[in-house]
Design a protein around this motif. Structure first.
Motif, PDB file in Angstrom:
ATOM      1  N   ILE A  31      14.604 -12.810  -1.901  1.00  0.00           N
ATOM      2  CA  ILE A  31      14.762 -11.754  -2.897  1.00  0.00           C
ATOM      3  C   ILE A  31      13.467 -10.961  -2.896  1.00  0.00           C
ATOM      4  O   ILE A  31      12.388 -11.498  -3.136  1.00  0.00           O
ATOM      5  CB  ILE A  31      15.079 -12.313  -4.292  1.00  0.00           C
ATOM      6  CG1 ILE A  31      16.389 -13.092  -4.238  1.00  0.00           C
ATOM      7  CG2 ILE A  31      15.143 -11.169  -5.313  1.00  0.00           C
ATOM      8  CD1 ILE A  31      16.773 -13.766  -5.529  1.00  0.00           C
ATOM      9  N   GLU A  33      11.308  -7.508  -4.136  1.00  0.00           N
ATOM     10  CA  GLU A  33      11.185  -6.515  -5.193  1.00  0.00           C
ATOM     11  C   GLU A  33      10.376  -5.344  -4.669  1.00  0.00           C
ATOM     12  O   GLU A  33       9.218  -5.510  -4.284  1.00  0.00           O
ATOM     13  CB  GLU A  33      10.504  -7.123  -6.416  1.00  0.00           C
ATOM     14  CG  GLU A  33      10.375  -6.148  -7.567  1.00  0.00           C
ATOM     15  CD  GLU A  33       9.661  -6.758  -8.749  1.00  0.00           C
ATOM     16  OE1 GLU A  33      10.366  -7.290  -9.629  1.00  0.00           O
ATOM     17  OE2 GLU A  33       8.418  -6.725  -8.776  1.00  0.00           O
ATOM     18  N   PHE A  46      13.773  -1.769  -7.084  1.00  0.00           N
ATOM     19  CA  PHE A  46      14.957  -2.378  -6.503  1.00  0.00           C
ATOM     20  C   PHE A  46      14.692  -3.860  -6.317  1.00  0.00           C
ATOM     21  O   PHE A  46      13.659  -4.245  -5.771  1.00  0.00           O
ATOM     22  CB  PHE A  46      15.306  -1.765  -5.131  1.00  0.00           C
ATOM     23  CG  PHE A  46      16.225  -0.595  -5.191  1.00  0.00           C
ATOM     24  CD1 PHE A  46      17.593  -0.778  -5.282  1.00  0.00           C
ATOM     25  CD2 PHE A  46      15.724   0.689  -5.153  1.00  0.00           C
ATOM     26  CE1 PHE A  46      18.448   0.309  -5.331  1.00  0.00           C
ATOM     27  CE2 PHE A  46      16.564   1.780  -5.197  1.00  0.00           C
ATOM     28  CZ  PHE A  46      17.938   1.584  -5.292  1.00  0.00           C
ATOM     29  N   GLY A  47      15.633  -4.688  -6.747  1.00  0.00           N
ATOM     30  CA  GLY A  47      15.665  -6.099  -6.393  1.00  0.00           C
ATOM     31  C   GLY A  47      16.650  -6.218  -5.244  1.00  0.00           C
ATOM     32  O   GLY A  47      17.823  -5.870  -5.394  1.00  0.00           O
ATOM     33  N   ILE A  48      16.176  -6.655  -4.076  1.00  0.00           N
ATOM     34  CA  ILE A  48      16.994  -6.653  -2.865  1.00  0.00           C
ATOM     35  C   ILE A  48      17.157  -8.073  -2.350  1.00  0.00           C
ATOM     36  O   ILE A  48      16.174  -8.793  -2.163  1.00  0.00           O
ATOM     37  CB  ILE A  48      16.338  -5.775  -1.782  1.00  0.00           C
ATOM     38  CG1 ILE A  48      16.193  -4.341  -2.316  1.00  0.00           C
ATOM     39  CG2 ILE A  48      17.146  -5.809  -0.493  1.00  0.00           C
ATOM     40  CD1 ILE A  48      15.211  -3.505  -1.551  1.00  0.00           C
ATOM     41  N   VAL A  49      18.405  -8.473  -2.117  1.00  0.00           N
ATOM     42  CA  VAL A  49      18.703  -9.783  -1.539  1.00  0.00           C
ATOM     43  C   VAL A  49      18.796  -9.605  -0.027  1.00  0.00           C
ATOM     44  O   VAL A  49      19.639  -8.848   0.456  1.00  0.00           O
ATOM     45  CB  VAL A  49      20.025 -10.359  -2.096  1.00  0.00           C
ATOM     46  CG1 VAL A  49      20.337 -11.694  -1.446  1.00  0.00           C
ATOM     47  CG2 VAL A  49      19.950 -10.486  -3.613  1.00  0.00           C
ATOM     48  N   GLU A  50      17.923 -10.291   0.699  1.00  0.00           N
ATOM     49  CA  GLU A  50      17.947 -10.256   2.157  1.00  0.00           C
ATOM     50  C   GLU A  50      18.652 -11.513   2.652  1.00  0.00           C
ATOM     51  O   GLU A  50      18.266 -12.619   2.285  1.00  0.00           O
ATOM     52  CB  GLU A  50      16.526 -10.218   2.734  1.00  0.00           C
ATOM     53  CG  GLU A  50      15.764  -8.971   2.397  1.00  0.00           C
ATOM     54  CD  GLU A  50      14.370  -8.966   3.010  1.00  0.00           C
ATOM     55  OE1 GLU A  50      14.012  -9.904   3.753  1.00  0.00           O
ATOM     56  OE2 GLU A  50      13.637  -8.003   2.738  1.00  0.00           O
ATOM     57  N   GLY A 127      27.839  -5.696  -0.610  1.00  0.00           N
ATOM     58  CA  GLY A 127      26.959  -5.387  -1.733  1.00  0.00           C
ATOM     59  C   GLY A 127      25.766  -4.538  -1.348  1.00  0.00           C
ATOM     60  O   GLY A 127      24.628  -4.891  -1.670  1.00  0.00           O
ATOM     61  N   GLY A 129      24.409  -2.126  -2.542  1.00  0.00           N
ATOM     62  CA  GLY A 129      23.572  -1.691  -3.663  1.00  0.00           C
ATOM     63  C   GLY A 129      22.494  -2.697  -4.020  1.00  0.00           C
ATOM     64  O   GLY A 129      21.560  -2.373  -4.753  1.00  0.00           O
ATOM     65  N   TYR A 130      22.608  -3.934  -3.498  1.00  0.00           N
ATOM     66  CA  TYR A 130      21.606  -4.954  -3.825  1.00  0.00           C
ATOM     67  C   TYR A 130      21.276  -5.888  -2.661  1.00  0.00           C
ATOM     68  O   TYR A 130      20.404  -6.746  -2.783  1.00  0.00           O
ATOM     69  CB  TYR A 130      22.074  -5.802  -5.015  1.00  0.00           C
ATOM     70  CG  TYR A 130      23.300  -6.627  -4.713  1.00  0.00           C
ATOM     71  CD1 TYR A 130      23.190  -7.899  -4.161  1.00  0.00           C
ATOM     72  CD2 TYR A 130      24.569  -6.129  -4.951  1.00  0.00           C
ATOM     73  CE1 TYR A 130      24.313  -8.654  -3.856  1.00  0.00           C
ATOM     74  CE2 TYR A 130      25.694  -6.876  -4.656  1.00  0.00           C
ATOM     75  CZ  TYR A 130      25.555  -8.130  -4.107  1.00  0.00           C
ATOM     76  OH  TYR A 130      26.668  -8.862  -3.798  1.00  0.00           O
ATOM     77  N   SER A 131      21.971  -5.757  -1.525  1.00  0.00           N
ATOM     78  CA  SER A 131      21.787  -6.716  -0.441  1.00  0.00           C
ATOM     79  C   SER A 131      21.775  -6.036   0.919  1.00  0.00           C
ATOM     80  O   SER A 131      22.438  -5.020   1.123  1.00  0.00           O
ATOM     81  CB  SER A 131      22.922  -7.747  -0.476  1.00  0.00           C
ATOM     82  OG  SER A 131      22.809  -8.665   0.595  1.00  0.00           O
ATOM     83  N   THR A 132      21.041  -6.641   1.856  1.00  0.00           N
ATOM     84  CA  THR A 132      20.997  -6.154   3.234  1.00  0.00           C
ATOM     85  C   THR A 132      22.051  -6.824   4.107  1.00  0.00           C
ATOM     86  O   THR A 132      22.172  -6.501   5.284  1.00  0.00           O
ATOM     87  CB  THR A 132      19.617  -6.443   3.863  1.00  0.00           C
ATOM     88  OG1 THR A 132      19.396  -7.862   3.877  1.00  0.00           O
ATOM     89  CG2 THR A 132      18.499  -5.737   3.109  1.00  0.00           C
TER      90      THR A 132
END
Length: 194
Positions: A31, A33, A46-50, A127, A129-132
């Motif tokens: 995760i 930021e 952005f909080g991004i889930v990789e 997703g 909008g929040y994940s790669t």
């Protein structure tokens, strides 16, 4: 998959990353930021889930001139429900595996099926909008049954073959609620593969 953004340089959407840090990490995901500046000079985050790429497979058989789909059913802890899904997965310990390798491996691991034909139908982001995380959709045909080789954490998983018509009804009635399963079927149907 880590999407490399250059700190201080606007990306394709005009958003400028100011800073980036890993807030949490385990073997399945990171995760990140990112503090950013929008093109209109508004500050944001952005909080991004990789996550690594995954494969989802629709195993299609023909029995007595009727098409059947093999599904798995398993308990999904985050939502507290047993869910019907197509076989799918990612190989977090083998990030260099090709989507085809993952599809072949996950199909046999979860269902015990081996496919003579594996068609890559396309891919999509889960997703965005929040994940790669990117998923690859495969149609598996000309199947033979072998032994499953599930991970220790997949012991509550069961495997079921249902007529294609019933599979479609399960989507229509909301019995299947897995977004990836539904999206994969829609992609395969739009390409007239099922």
């Amino acid at each position: 998959m880590t999407l490399q953004k250059k700190i201080g340089q606007p990306d394709a959407g005009g958003i400028t990353p100011i800073s980036s840090r890993i807030a949490y990490e385990n073997r399945w995901l990171k995760i990140r930021e990112d503090i950013i500046k929008y093109p209109n000079d508004l500050d944001g985050m952005f909080g991004i889930v990789e996550r690594n790429e995954f494969a989802v497979i629709l195993p299609l058989s023909t029995e007595n001139n009727k098409k059947t789909v093999t599904l798995i059913r398993q308990y999904r802890y985050p939502v507290g429900e047993f869910m019907w899904e197509l076989p799918m997965g990612m190989w977090e310990l083998k990030p260099d595996a090709t989507p085809e390798m993952v599809a072949v491996g996950e199909l046999e691991e979860e269902t015990g099926l081996r496919a003579k034909n594996m068609i890559h139908a396309g891919s999509f982001y889960q997703g965005a909008g929040y994940s790669t995380q990117k998923g690859h959709v495969f149609l598996a045909t000309d199947l033979t049954q072998h032994t499953t080789n599930r991970e220790a954490t997949e012991q509550n998983m069961t495997c079921h073959s249902v007529p294609l018509v019933q599979f479609e009804q399960m989507i229509e009635t909301g019995e299947i609620t897995c977004m990836v399963t539904i999206a994969a079927f829609c992609l395969l149907r739009s390409k007239k593969l099922v």
